[in-house]
Structure formats: structure tokens, C-alpha cells
Scaffold this motif. Structure first.
Motif, short mmCIF file in Angstrom:
data_model
loop_
_atom_site.label_atom_id
_atom_site.label_comp_id
_atom_site.label_asym_id
_atom_site.label_seq_id
_atom_site.Cartn_x
_atom_site.Cartn_y
_atom_site.Cartn_z
N ILE A 207 -5.66 74.73 48.68
CA ILE A 207 -4.36 74.62 48.02
C ILE A 207 -3.51 73.60 48.75
CG2 ILE A 207 -2.27 75.86 47.33
CD1 ILE A 207 -3.99 78.44 47.36
N THR A 208 -3.11 72.54 48.04
CA THR A 208 -2.24 71.51 48.60
C THR A 208 -0.80 71.96 48.38
OG1 THR A 208 -3.88 69.85 47.97
CG2 THR A 208 -1.70 69.05 48.62
N GLY A 209 -0.12 72.35 49.46
CA GLY A 209 1.16 73.04 49.33
C GLY A 209 2.38 72.17 49.12
N SER A 210 2.35 70.91 49.55
CA SER A 210 3.54 70.06 49.45
C SER A 210 3.62 69.41 48.07
CB SER A 210 3.50 68.97 50.51
OG SER A 210 4.55 68.04 50.31
N THR A 211 4.84 69.32 47.56
CA THR A 211 5.07 68.60 46.30
C THR A 211 6.08 67.46 46.48
OG1 THR A 211 6.79 70.19 45.66
CG2 THR A 211 4.55 70.64 44.90
N ARG A 212 6.39 67.12 47.69
CA ARG A 212 7.39 66.09 47.99
C ARG A 212 6.88 64.71 47.60
NH1 ARG A 212 9.82 65.93 54.00
NH2 ARG A 212 11.17 67.55 53.12
N ASP A 213 7.77 63.85 47.08
CA ASP A 213 7.40 62.46 46.81
C ASP A 213 6.94 61.79 48.10
OD1 ASP A 213 8.01 62.63 44.14
OD2 ASP A 213 9.98 61.68 44.30
N GLY A 214 5.89 60.98 47.99
CA GLY A 214 5.37 60.29 49.16
C GLY A 214 4.66 61.20 50.15
N VAL B 14 1.25 69.80 42.68
CA VAL B 14 1.87 68.78 41.85
C VAL B 14 1.17 68.71 40.50
CG1 VAL B 14 2.18 66.28 41.57
CG2 VAL B 14 2.82 67.38 43.71
N ALA B 15 -0.15 68.77 40.51
CA ALA B 15 -0.93 68.69 39.28
C ALA B 15 -0.84 69.98 38.46
CB ALA B 15 -2.39 68.39 39.60
N THR B 16 -0.50 71.08 39.12
CA THR B 16 -0.42 72.38 38.43
C THR B 16 0.94 73.02 38.71
OG1 THR B 16 -1.43 73.44 40.36
CG2 THR B 16 -2.90 72.80 38.55
N PRO B 17 2.02 72.43 38.20
CA PRO B 17 3.37 72.94 38.51
C PRO B 17 3.57 74.36 37.98
CG PRO B 17 3.46 71.35 36.72
CD PRO B 17 2.06 71.30 37.24
N LEU B 18 4.25 75.16 38.78
CA LEU B 18 4.55 76.53 38.39
C LEU B 18 6.04 76.70 38.18
CD1 LEU B 18 2.23 78.37 40.94
CD2 LEU B 18 1.86 78.11 38.48
N PRO B 19 6.45 77.62 37.32
CA PRO B 19 7.88 77.85 37.10
C PRO B 19 8.55 78.30 38.39
CG PRO B 19 6.53 79.04 35.50
CD PRO B 19 5.60 78.54 36.54
N THR B 20 9.83 78.02 38.50
CA THR B 20 10.59 78.46 39.67
C THR B 20 11.55 79.60 39.34
OG1 THR B 20 12.25 76.74 39.27
CG2 THR B 20 10.46 76.21 40.80
N VAL B 21 11.65 79.95 38.06
CA VAL B 21 12.48 81.08 37.65
C VAL B 21 11.56 82.21 37.21
CG1 VAL B 21 14.24 81.92 36.05
CG2 VAL B 21 14.37 79.58 36.95
N MET B 22 11.67 83.35 37.88
CA MET B 22 10.80 84.49 37.59
C MET B 22 11.51 85.47 36.68
SD MET B 22 8.85 85.20 41.17
CE MET B 22 7.77 83.93 41.85
N PRO B 23 10.75 86.19 35.87
CA PRO B 23 11.37 87.20 35.00
C PRO B 23 11.90 88.37 35.82
CG PRO B 23 8.98 87.36 34.90
CD PRO B 23 9.29 86.14 35.72
N ALA B 24 12.76 89.16 35.20
CA ALA B 24 13.27 90.36 35.86
C ALA B 24 12.11 91.25 36.27
CB ALA B 24 14.22 91.10 34.94
N LEU C 73 1.00 79.39 34.21
CA LEU C 73 0.22 80.16 35.18
C LEU C 73 -1.28 80.07 34.90
CD1 LEU C 73 2.44 83.37 35.42
CD2 LEU C 73 2.11 81.66 37.21
N ALA C 74 -1.63 79.84 33.65
CA ALA C 74 -3.05 79.79 33.28
C ALA C 74 -3.79 78.64 33.94
CB ALA C 74 -3.19 79.70 31.76
N ASP C 75 -3.05 77.64 34.44
CA ASP C 75 -3.69 76.53 35.14
C ASP C 75 -4.03 76.87 36.59
OD1 ASP C 75 -3.60 74.84 32.95
OD2 ASP C 75 -1.64 74.02 33.48
N VAL C 76 -3.46 77.97 37.09
CA VAL C 76 -3.64 78.31 38.50
C VAL C 76 -4.23 79.71 38.68
CG1 VAL C 76 -2.47 78.68 40.72
CG2 VAL C 76 -1.79 76.79 39.24
N SER C 77 -3.65 80.70 38.03
CA SER C 77 -4.00 82.11 38.30
C SER C 77 -5.48 82.41 38.18
CB SER C 77 -3.19 83.03 37.38
OG SER C 77 -1.81 82.84 37.57
N PRO C 78 -6.18 81.98 37.11
CA PRO C 78 -7.61 82.30 37.03
C PRO C 78 -8.42 81.67 38.16
CG PRO C 78 -6.76 81.62 34.88
CD PRO C 78 -5.71 81.30 35.90
N ARG C 79 -7.96 80.53 38.65
CA ARG C 79 -8.68 79.85 39.74
C ARG C 79 -8.50 80.60 41.06
NH1 ARG C 79 -6.49 73.85 38.79
NH2 ARG C 79 -7.90 73.31 40.52
N LEU C 80 -7.33 81.21 41.26
CA LEU C 80 -7.14 82.05 42.43
C LEU C 80 -7.94 83.35 42.32
CD1 LEU C 80 -3.28 81.75 43.06
CD2 LEU C 80 -5.12 80.34 43.99
#
Length: 207
Positions: free
Chosen positions: A23-30, A58-68, A81-88
Motif C-alpha cells: 500500500i502506497t500511503g502518500s498522496t502528496r503532489d511530487g 492516488v490511483a484508488t481514491p477513497l472518500p474522506t466523509v464517512m457515514p454516521a 470502496l470496491a476498488d480497494v476493499s476486495p483487494r484488502l
């Protein structure tokens, strides 16, 4: 000799490759992260006892607002989430590649961790960190209790790149000491991955 102390002569073994998500954790430009991720991914790819998936936040952006709490996420969130969760879910083990931002790890990484629960449970997590003088080690120490709360097992050894921008040579080459550290790190990850996978095949994990 009592039965419970008898030698084990036919203990089952699981030799299937360990499926590792890097998992590549940084999403910062550069960002510097992809260079580090590519380096450790190449070491995973070269091993016969591992298979590889690289998850770039970066390639699999996740939402930053979570439901209640207790409320299911909306359809558009589920789609992301479907781009990440099944892979985890299918990963047997994880390697998190993280920089250090202000003595800790990136918000993007915390967000990815927090969106998931069962996906981390009873699986080993290793860390490859990078930064300045600290080599990202303070970020790693902050990640350990977070992942422990999610029932993951963080392995003891890490790979860290101090003053990382000068650590990689032409073609992504690094100091031989880093190569040796990576081998030991991946050996340890494999031991824990197989041990936990085998245990779960006998007794499903209860969180």
C-alpha cells in the motif's frame, strides 16, 4: 509419553504463495512514495513464496466523509470502496509504505485504514518507511497501535530510508544493507503470514 506431548510427525504445511498487498500511503503532489513502493514490490515479485498487489491511494481514491456510525454508506461511496476493499480482503499480508509528516503518517493512509475493519484482522502488517533523519520511524510507531486496535499483527522488523532522497541510485539501486534488511523483513512477514493463515484455517478468528 502422554498423547498431548507426542512428537508431531505429520503436521500439515501450507505452501501456497502468500498474497501480499503493498500500500502506497502518500498522496502528496511530487511524492517520493512510488519509488519506494516499486522497490519493495520488486523484492516481493522476485520471491516464489509471495504474490503481489500494489494499491496506490492516488490511483484508488477513497472518500474522506464517512457515514454516521451504523449507517451504510451511499452507493457512490460503495463504488469507490470496491476498488480497494476486495483487494484488502484477499490479501494474506500487507506492506505499508509510508512517509513521515509532522512526526506521524499521512491522513490519506489513516483514511484508508479507517474505512476497513475485518480486512485487517489476524493478518500481518510490515512497514517500509522513508523520510529525513528519522527515516519515517515515528510514523511507523504511530501506526502500530492503530492496527493493533483493528486486530492486525504488526511485525517487529521494518525497512527505513533515512534521508531517503539520497538513498536511491540509478535504476532504483540502494545500499546493500537495505537489500539485506528487505530480505529479513519479507522472511519475517512470510512466517507470520503463513502462521496466521494456517491458524485461521483451523480456528476462524473471532474479533
Amino acid at each position: 509419553m502422554p498423547d498431548d506431548l507426542s512428537p508431531r510427525t505429520s503436521a500439515p504445511t501450507d505452501r501456497a504463495p502468500l498474497h501480499v498487498a503493498v500500500i502506497t500511503g502518500s498522496t502528496r503532489d511530487g511524492r517520493f512514495g512510488p519509488l519506494v513502493s516499486d522497490w519493495i514490490a520488486d523484492r516481493v515479485r522476485a520471491r516464489a513464496d509471495m504474490s503481489l498487489d500494489v494499491i496506490d491511494l492516488v490511483a484508488t481514491p477513497l472518500p474522506t466523509v464517512m457515514p454516521a456510525f451504523g449507517t451504510p454508506p451511499p452507493a457512490e461511496t460503495i463504488a469507490l470502496l470496491a476498488d480497494v476493499s476486495p483487494r484488502l480482503t484477499v490479501a494474506d499480508a500487507f506492506v505499508i509504505v509510508t512517509p513521515e509528516y509532522n512526526h506521524s503518517y499521512p491522513a490519506s493512509l489513516k483514511n484508508a485504514v479507517d474505512w476497513h475493519g475485518p480486512e485487517w484482522q489476524a493478518k500481518p502488517v510490515g512497514f517500509v518507511s522513508y523520510g529525513g533523519l528519522s527515516g519515517g520511524l515515528r510514523a511507523v510507531e504511530h501506526l502500530r497501535p492503530v492496527l493493533a486496535e483493528l486486530h492486525a499483527v504488526t511485525i517487529r522488523d521494518t525497512v527505513s530510508f533515512h534521508n531517503a532522497w539520497g538513498s536511491f541510485g540509478e535504476g532504483g539501486s540502494v545500499d546493500p544493507a537495505a537489500e539485506a534488511a528487505a530480505k529479513g523483513f519479507l522472511d519475517q512477514l512470510t512466517w507470520w503470514g503463513r502462521a496466521l493463515r494456517s491458524a485461521k484455517s483451523v480456528h476462524p478468528y473471532v474479533a
